[in-house]
Design a protein around this motif. Sequence first.
Motif, PDB file in Angstrom:
ATOM      1  N   ASP A 110       8.062   7.704   7.336  1.00 24.16           N
ATOM      2  CA  ASP A 110       9.092   8.060   8.307  1.00 24.16           C
ATOM      3  C   ASP A 110       9.365   9.559   8.301  1.00 24.16           C
ATOM      4  OD1 ASP A 110       9.860   5.479   9.435  1.00 24.16           O
ATOM      5  OD2 ASP A 110      10.592   4.997   7.422  1.00 24.16           O
ATOM      6  N   TYR A 111       9.188  10.201   7.148  1.00 24.80           N
ATOM      7  CA  TYR A 111       9.476  11.633   7.070  1.00 24.80           C
ATOM      8  C   TYR A 111       8.820  12.216   5.827  1.00 24.80           C
ATOM      9  CZ  TYR A 111      12.950  10.215   3.589  1.00 24.80           C
ATOM     10  OH  TYR A 111      13.555   9.678   2.486  1.00 24.80           O
ATOM     11  N   VAL A 112       8.650  13.533   5.866  1.00 26.96           N
ATOM     12  CA  VAL A 112       8.102  14.281   4.733  1.00 26.96           C
ATOM     13  C   VAL A 112       9.035  15.448   4.419  1.00 26.96           C
ATOM     14  CG1 VAL A 112       6.177  15.659   3.863  1.00 26.96           C
ATOM     15  CG2 VAL A 112       5.723  13.671   5.328  1.00 26.96           C
ATOM     16  N   LEU A 113       9.482  15.512   3.172  1.00 23.75           N
ATOM     17  CA  LEU A 113      10.251  16.648   2.685  1.00 23.75           C
ATOM     18  C   LEU A 113       9.279  17.682   2.128  1.00 23.75           C
ATOM     19  CD1 LEU A 113      12.992  14.796   0.561  1.00 23.75           C
ATOM     20  CD2 LEU A 113      13.078  15.357   3.008  1.00 23.75           C
ATOM     21  N   SER A 146       7.041  32.018   0.767  1.00 25.03           N
ATOM     22  CA  SER A 146       6.456  30.678   0.727  1.00 25.03           C
ATOM     23  C   SER A 146       7.252  29.704   1.586  1.00 25.03           C
ATOM     24  CB  SER A 146       6.385  30.169  -0.714  1.00 25.03           C
ATOM     25  OG  SER A 146       5.380  30.831  -1.446  1.00 25.03           O
ATOM     26  N   LEU A 147       8.556  29.856   1.610  1.00 21.83           N
ATOM     27  CA  LEU A 147       9.358  29.001   2.482  1.00 21.83           C
ATOM     28  C   LEU A 147       9.011  29.234   3.947  1.00 21.83           C
ATOM     29  CD1 LEU A 147      12.888  29.017   0.819  1.00 21.83           C
ATOM     30  CD2 LEU A 147      11.450  27.019   1.231  1.00 21.83           C
ATOM     31  N   ARG A 148       8.741  30.476   4.311  1.00 24.75           N
ATOM     32  CA  ARG A 148       8.319  30.736   5.681  1.00 24.75           C
ATOM     33  C   ARG A 148       6.965  30.086   5.957  1.00 24.75           C
ATOM     34  NH1 ARG A 148      10.736  35.878   4.489  1.00 24.75           N
ATOM     35  NH2 ARG A 148       8.775  37.050   4.372  1.00 24.75           N
ATOM     36  N   GLY A 149       6.081  30.141   4.986  1.00 18.28           N
ATOM     37  CA  GLY A 149       4.803  29.469   5.142  1.00 18.28           C
ATOM     38  C   GLY A 149       4.970  27.970   5.291  1.00 18.28           C
ATOM     39  N   ALA A 150       5.883  27.390   4.521  1.00 22.43           N
ATOM     40  CA  ALA A 150       6.138  25.951   4.619  1.00 22.43           C
ATOM     41  C   ALA A 150       6.662  25.594   6.005  1.00 22.43           C
ATOM     42  CB  ALA A 150       7.133  25.523   3.542  1.00 22.43           C
ATOM     43  N   ALA A 151       7.580  26.404   6.516  1.00 21.96           N
ATOM     44  CA  ALA A 151       8.142  26.134   7.841  1.00 21.96           C
ATOM     45  C   ALA A 151       7.075  26.221   8.914  1.00 21.96           C
ATOM     46  CB  ALA A 151       9.274  27.122   8.131  1.00 21.96           C
ATOM     47  N   LEU A 155       3.634  20.880   8.275  1.00 22.14           N
ATOM     48  CA  LEU A 155       3.419  19.729   7.395  1.00 22.14           C
ATOM     49  C   LEU A 155       4.669  18.882   7.208  1.00 22.14           C
ATOM     50  CD1 LEU A 155       1.364  21.452   4.541  1.00 22.14           C
ATOM     51  CD2 LEU A 155       0.507  19.731   6.134  1.00 22.14           C
ATOM     52  N   PHE A 156       5.834  19.503   7.385  1.00 27.26           N
ATOM     53  CA  PHE A 156       7.069  18.892   6.905  1.00 27.26           C
ATOM     54  C   PHE A 156       8.068  18.638   8.031  1.00 27.26           C
ATOM     55  CE2 PHE A 156       5.521  22.013   3.670  1.00 27.26           C
ATOM     56  CZ  PHE A 156       4.932  21.078   2.824  1.00 27.26           C
ATOM     57  N   ASP A 157       8.850  17.598   7.846  1.00 25.13           N
ATOM     58  CA  ASP A 157       9.964  17.325   8.749  1.00 25.13           C
ATOM     59  C   ASP A 157      11.241  18.010   8.281  1.00 25.13           C
ATOM     60  OD1 ASP A 157       8.529  15.318  10.426  1.00 25.13           O
ATOM     61  OD2 ASP A 157       8.436  14.255   8.515  1.00 25.13           O
ATOM     62  N   VAL A 158      11.359  18.192   6.973  1.00 20.99           N
ATOM     63  CA  VAL A 158      12.572  18.743   6.359  1.00 20.99           C
ATOM     64  C   VAL A 158      12.164  19.687   5.238  1.00 20.99           C
ATOM     65  CG1 VAL A 158      14.741  18.197   5.157  1.00 20.99           C
ATOM     66  CG2 VAL A 158      13.783  16.558   6.794  1.00 20.99           C
ATOM     67  N   LEU A 159      12.856  20.816   5.108  1.00 22.01           N
ATOM     68  CA  LEU A 159      12.703  21.673   3.943  1.00 22.01           C
ATOM     69  C   LEU A 159      13.820  21.357   2.948  1.00 22.01           C
ATOM     70  CD1 LEU A 159      11.757  25.132   5.494  1.00 22.01           C
ATOM     71  CD2 LEU A 159      10.253  23.334   4.625  1.00 22.01           C
ATOM     72  N   SER A 160      13.438  21.174   1.692  1.00 20.97           N
ATOM     73  CA  SER A 160      14.377  20.732   0.662  1.00 20.97           C
ATOM     74  C   SER A 160      14.930  21.892  -0.163  1.00 20.97           C
ATOM     75  CB  SER A 160      13.678  19.750  -0.288  1.00 20.97           C
ATOM     76  OG  SER A 160      13.224  18.613   0.389  1.00 20.97           O
TER      77      SER A 160
END
Length: 269
Positions: A110-113, A146-151, A155-160
């Motif tokens: 349903d989602y990926v953190l 790295s957070l900018r790369g993650a965004a 890949l992700f629905d939510v950043l944790s």
Amino acid sequence: MIDLHTHHQRCGHAEGTLESMARAAAATPGVRVFGWSDHAPLFADPDDHPRPGVQMARSQWDGYLAEACQVRSNLADELPMLDLRIGVEADYLPGTEDAYRAGLDRRELDYVLGSVHEVGTWHIYKPRTFADLPDPDAFHLGYWRSLRGAAESGLFDVLSHLDAIKAMVPPARGDMEGEIRQTLDCIADSGVAVEINGSGLSKAGELFPSPAILEGLVRRDVPITLGSDAHEAGQIGRGYAEGAALLARLGRTRVVTFRRREAVWLELA
């Protein structure tokens, strides 16, 4: 109450089964949407289980998803008020995007953190890895980048736990405000959501992210969700009241959840 960030025994550093955590959520007053989100395997590593006690093994991945589907089906009639969602928390490791994209391409989810725990050999929650850190600024700069790369990875629905670096890493000597603003702009442009994470209360004395960062996210109209980061049943719902109150003060009346990787909006109680 919603809680989309929880763990269980597969990761090796949490307690409880998928079923026992779901039952604990049902017994927690107010919880209506509950998600399992244990630590994903290191999909890009050639070994099946390179870090026991940190993430599940790659050979456990299919079993995790199958069990979650089965438990959700088994509990549907018994716990009709509990909306169970199947998720996962995956690390963002620059250069491994293709491996994670393939590994996370599962219809059960349903989602990926998405989380940043490491910058090179430094780990935000393992002081031994940065005990001799010559310049904390290098860690902080790498973290926000790295957070900018993650965004931007998609890949992700939510950043944790967005500013979890504040918990144990020495404060930056230089001004990181520009890096943080650039990161919030990047998150807003990407469309990824951000969670309010209750584990910050014990790790850093305040929620992740800080009120100032959360205000910046709300001002940029970034979708917000909530998660306890529970590693045992008694932590389910941790931080929800504080997070909901802070959102209310900021004028945010809705939070986002996910079903089959699509946003589902709920009014904030």
